[in-house]
Design a protein around this motif. Structure first.
Motif, PDB file in Angstrom:
ATOM      1  N   SER A  51       0.853  -1.187   0.000  1.00  0.00           N
ATOM      2  CA  SER A  51       0.000   0.000   0.000  1.00  0.00           C
ATOM      3  C   SER A  51       0.886   1.234   0.000  1.00  0.00           C
ATOM      4  O   SER A  51       1.998   1.212   0.529  1.00  0.00           O
ATOM      5  N   GLU A  52       0.417   2.286  -0.617  1.00  0.00           N
ATOM      6  CA  GLU A  52       1.182   3.515  -0.657  1.00  0.00           C
ATOM      7  C   GLU A  52       0.241   4.698  -0.844  1.00  0.00           C
ATOM      8  O   GLU A  52      -0.909   4.545  -1.240  1.00  0.00           O
ATOM      9  N   ARG A  53       0.742   5.864  -0.522  1.00  0.00           N
ATOM     10  CA  ARG A  53      -0.035   7.097  -0.675  1.00  0.00           C
ATOM     11  C   ARG A  53       0.888   8.161  -1.251  1.00  0.00           C
ATOM     12  O   ARG A  53       1.987   8.391  -0.754  1.00  0.00           O
ATOM     13  N   ASP A  54       0.417   8.810  -2.286  1.00  0.00           N
ATOM     14  CA  ASP A  54       1.162   9.897  -2.909  1.00  0.00           C
ATOM     15  C   ASP A  54       0.140  10.934  -3.349  1.00  0.00           C
ATOM     16  O   ASP A  54      -0.313  10.928  -4.493  1.00  0.00           O
ATOM     17  N   ASP A  55      -0.252  11.805  -2.427  1.00  0.00           N
ATOM     18  CA  ASP A  55      -1.324  12.753  -2.720  1.00  0.00           C
ATOM     19  C   ASP A  55      -1.249  13.959  -1.792  1.00  0.00           C
ATOM     20  O   ASP A  55      -0.428  14.027  -0.883  1.00  0.00           O
ATOM     21  N   TRP A  56      -2.132  14.920  -2.046  1.00  0.00           N
ATOM     22  CA  TRP A  56      -2.308  16.085  -1.196  1.00  0.00           C
ATOM     23  C   TRP A  56      -3.545  15.879  -0.327  1.00  0.00           C
ATOM     24  O   TRP A  56      -4.555  15.372  -0.802  1.00  0.00           O
ATOM     25  N   GLN A  57      -3.454  16.270   0.941  1.00  0.00           N
ATOM     26  CA  GLN A  57      -4.583  16.157   1.846  1.00  0.00           C
ATOM     27  C   GLN A  57      -4.615  17.351   2.793  1.00  0.00           C
ATOM     28  O   GLN A  57      -3.573  17.913   3.139  1.00  0.00           O
ATOM     29  N   MET A  58      -5.819  17.701   3.213  1.00  0.00           N
ATOM     30  CA  MET A  58      -5.970  18.643   4.313  1.00  0.00           C
ATOM     31  C   MET A  58      -6.133  17.829   5.586  1.00  0.00           C
ATOM     32  O   MET A  58      -6.872  16.846   5.608  1.00  0.00           O
ATOM     33  N   ARG A  59      -5.442  18.228   6.658  1.00  0.00           N
ATOM     34  CA  ARG A  59      -5.494  17.489   7.910  1.00  0.00           C
ATOM     35  C   ARG A  59      -5.795  18.414   9.089  1.00  0.00           C
ATOM     36  O   ARG A  59      -5.337  19.564   9.123  1.00  0.00           O
ATOM     37  N   SER A  60      -6.542  17.883  10.028  1.00  0.00           N
ATOM     38  CA  SER A  60      -6.759  18.546  11.306  1.00  0.00           C
ATOM     39  C   SER A  60      -5.830  17.901  12.321  1.00  0.00           C
ATOM     40  O   SER A  60      -5.810  16.677  12.466  1.00  0.00           O
ATOM     41  N   ASN A  61      -5.044  18.716  13.010  1.00  0.00           N
ATOM     42  CA  ASN A  61      -3.988  18.207  13.873  1.00  0.00           C
ATOM     43  C   ASN A  61      -4.327  18.446  15.348  1.00  0.00           C
ATOM     44  O   ASN A  61      -3.942  19.439  15.953  1.00  0.00           O
ATOM     45  N   ALA A  62      -5.093  17.505  15.904  1.00  0.00           N
ATOM     46  CA  ALA A  62      -5.488  17.560  17.318  1.00  0.00           C
ATOM     47  C   ALA A  62      -6.166  18.877  17.675  1.00  0.00           C
ATOM     48  O   ALA A  62      -5.974  19.420  18.767  1.00  0.00           O
ATOM     49  N   SER A  63      -6.978  19.409  16.751  1.00  0.00           N
ATOM     50  CA  SER A  63      -7.803  20.576  17.085  1.00  0.00           C
ATOM     51  C   SER A  63      -8.756  20.181  18.209  1.00  0.00           C
ATOM     52  O   SER A  63      -9.159  19.025  18.318  1.00  0.00           O
ATOM     53  N   ARG A  64      -9.130  21.157  19.030  1.00  0.00           N
ATOM     54  CA  ARG A  64      -9.901  20.791  20.225  1.00  0.00           C
ATOM     55  C   ARG A  64     -10.749  21.952  20.735  1.00  0.00           C
ATOM     56  O   ARG A  64     -10.504  23.115  20.385  1.00  0.00           O
ATOM     57  N   ILE A  65     -11.720  21.625  21.562  1.00  0.00           N
ATOM     58  CA  ILE A  65     -12.521  22.611  22.275  1.00  0.00           C
ATOM     59  C   ILE A  65     -12.796  22.064  23.665  1.00  0.00           C
ATOM     60  O   ILE A  65     -12.947  20.847  23.851  1.00  0.00           O
ATOM     61  N   GLY A  66     -12.848  22.970  24.643  1.00  0.00           N
ATOM     62  CA  GLY A  66     -13.070  22.514  26.006  1.00  0.00           C
ATOM     63  C   GLY A  66     -13.563  23.621  26.906  1.00  0.00           C
ATOM     64  O   GLY A  66     -13.618  24.796  26.527  1.00  0.00           O
ATOM     65  N   VAL A  67     -13.915  23.234  28.108  1.00  0.00           N
ATOM     66  CA  VAL A  67     -14.277  24.182  29.158  1.00  0.00           C
ATOM     67  C   VAL A  67     -13.542  23.752  30.417  1.00  0.00           C
ATOM     68  O   VAL A  67     -13.439  22.565  30.721  1.00  0.00           O
ATOM     69  N   LYS A  68     -12.996  24.746  31.129  1.00  0.00           N
ATOM     70  CA  LYS A  68     -12.250  24.442  32.348  1.00  0.00           C
ATOM     71  C   LYS A  68     -12.468  25.562  33.355  1.00  0.00           C
ATOM     72  O   LYS A  68     -12.890  26.672  32.993  1.00  0.00           O
ATOM     73  N   GLY A  69     -12.183  25.272  34.597  1.00  0.00           N
ATOM     74  CA  GLY A  69     -12.325  26.302  35.607  1.00  0.00           C
ATOM     75  C   GLY A  69     -12.192  25.756  37.004  1.00  0.00           C
ATOM     76  O   GLY A  69     -11.862  24.587  37.220  1.00  0.00           O
ATOM     77  N   ASP A  70     -12.457  26.627  37.964  1.00  0.00           N
ATOM     78  CA  ASP A  70     -12.438  26.241  39.373  1.00  0.00           C
ATOM     79  C   ASP A  70     -13.316  27.199  40.151  1.00  0.00           C
ATOM     80  O   ASP A  70     -13.690  28.270  39.657  1.00  0.00           O
ATOM     81  N   TYR A  71     -13.691  26.820  41.346  1.00  0.00           N
ATOM     82  CA  TYR A  71     -14.393  27.733  42.239  1.00  0.00           C
ATOM     83  C   TYR A  71     -14.097  27.339  43.685  1.00  0.00           C
ATOM     84  O   TYR A  71     -13.741  26.196  43.975  1.00  0.00           O
ATOM     85  N   ASP A  72     -14.223  28.318  44.563  1.00  0.00           N
ATOM     86  CA  ASP A  72     -13.904  28.116  45.977  1.00  0.00           C
ATOM     87  C   ASP A  72     -15.029  27.369  46.687  1.00  0.00           C
ATOM     88  O   ASP A  72     -16.190  27.788  46.650  1.00  0.00           O
ATOM     89  N   ILE A  73     -14.663  26.250  47.295  1.00  0.00           N
ATOM     90  CA  ILE A  73     -15.597  25.545  48.172  1.00  0.00           C
ATOM     91  C   ILE A  73     -15.573  26.219  49.548  1.00  0.00           C
ATOM     92  O   ILE A  73     -16.611  26.462  50.158  1.00  0.00           O
TER      93      ILE A  73
END
Length: 362
Positions: A51-73
């Motif tokens: 098997s082989e690949r010889d072409d052009w491709q568009m790639r997403s490289n570990a793109s991400r979305i998230g939510v983070k935070g903290d609050y005082d107990i």
């Protein structure tokens, strides 16, 4: 709830969270990293290119979305949380046809004594790489293309100590939950898998780290590894130089080391050990332009007796053009060559890519 509703959920958390949370404020964050790649890849078996690949491709490289935070107990205790998902910029779905793939998803507590987290997370051994892997997440350039040990585990319980004169300790374990090991026995202990890391000088001009983990594998791979990793980086003005060395061994005699890159598997389906190292560097030529390079090597010993080792070599060079502190254009070239025992395969398969891309962090 369908995963398609995740962006609305994240926005809703930011807008309608309780007053106790808003005091600290949840943060919606993410990264978009997309590249246009020219690939030249091959897989050889029995002396033939299968098997082989010889072409052009568009790639997403570990793109991400998230939510983070903290609050005082209370005055001495905080609640902390992070929910992070990988997204695919190129097609909208990953290889499993999903819009979102879980990355680090944790909750926990934080105090003067340190931080305690539980959930799904990168292992402490993976975390110590910092920026030494200059082409992290990029096609063929990421060091996971020639070495093992880049694991993110489910069911992790992790503790990180407060800073003590530049030192930090991180320890994590994961119960096996009655998974059947290679020896046919159940992993049913509280800490069947464990990972430990000691770091010094994070965020300074001299960074050193040592980590070890036992009975570790990805959530889906067979086999299990015991790995020791040493990392160091020094900053000398506009230049940064980093190095990584690690040794990985099968956890038990019935095991194979886990997470072996597919290119190496052309020279044996299972391996008992691997030694690997990496050298990397970057130079901030101007305020906007950064030049990067790295060279890596691994040697993997097949489980089958009297077979020669599989050797993998990586070389990568690149340039970043920073638009500001959160966005950049980049270009790079990466190549991984593998050779091993002719009883498995002949020739020296070589995977190459040249790419240009754009990254924005928010």
């Amino acid at each position: 709830m369908k995963l398609k509703a995740l962006p609305l959920l994240l926005a809703g958390l930011a807008l309608s969270a309780p007053a106790t949370v808003l005091a600290a404020g949840p943060t919606v964050y993410g990264k978009v990293n997309a590249s246009l790649q020219k690939f030249d890849m091959e897989q050889i078996s029995g002396g033939q290119v299968v098997s082989e690949r010889d072409d052009w491709q568009m790639r997403s490289n570990a793109s991400r979305i998230g939510v983070k935070g903290d609050y005082d107990i209370n005055e001495s205790l905080k609640a902390v949380y992070k929910l992070e998902y990988e997204i695919s910029v190129d097609t909208g779905t990953n290889s499993n046809g999903r819009e979102f793939a879980a990355r680090n998803i944790v909750g926990g507590l934080q105090g003067s004594w340190g931080t305690f987290l539980f959930g799904r997370h990168d292992t402490p051994l993976k975390l110590i790489q910092e920026k030494v892997d200059r082409f992290n997440d990029l096609q063929i350039g990421d060091m996971s293309n020639f070495l093992v040990g880049e694991f993110r585990r489910d069911n992790m319980i992790m503790y990180t100590s407060p800073d003590f004169r530049g030192f930090n300790l991180t320890a994590a374990f994961s119960p096996g939950e009655s998974a059947i090991g290679a020896d046919g026995k159940e992993d049913d202990s509280l800490a069947d898998s464990a990972s430990f890391a000691l770091t010094y000088g994070a965020g300074t001009d001299l960074y050193l780290a040592l980590a070890h983990e036992q009975n570790m594998a990805s959530n889906s791979s067979a086999g299990s590894s015991d790995i020791t990793r040493l990392v160091g980086e020094v900053k000398l003005g506009a230049v940064k130089v980093g190095a990584l060395y690690q040794t990985a061994r099968q956890h038990k005699s019935e095991d194979a080391i886990a997470g072996v890159p597919s290119g190496i598997n052309q020279f044996g389906s299972s391996f008992e050990k691997q030694d690997a190292w990496l050298l990397s560097g970057e130079w901030a030529a101007t305020k906007a332009i950064v030049l990067k390079a790295q060279y890596g090597y691994s040697e993997s010993k097949p489980l089958t007796a009297n077979r020669s080792d599989a050797e993998a070599t990586q070389i990568a060079v690149g340039i970043d053009y920073k638009l500001d502190k959160n966005s950049k254009f980049y270009g790079y070239y990466a190549q991984v060559d593998v050779e091993g025992d002719s009883a498995y395969s002949t020739g020296k398969p070589s995977d190459k890519t040249i790419g240009v891309g754009y990254e924005i962090n928010f």
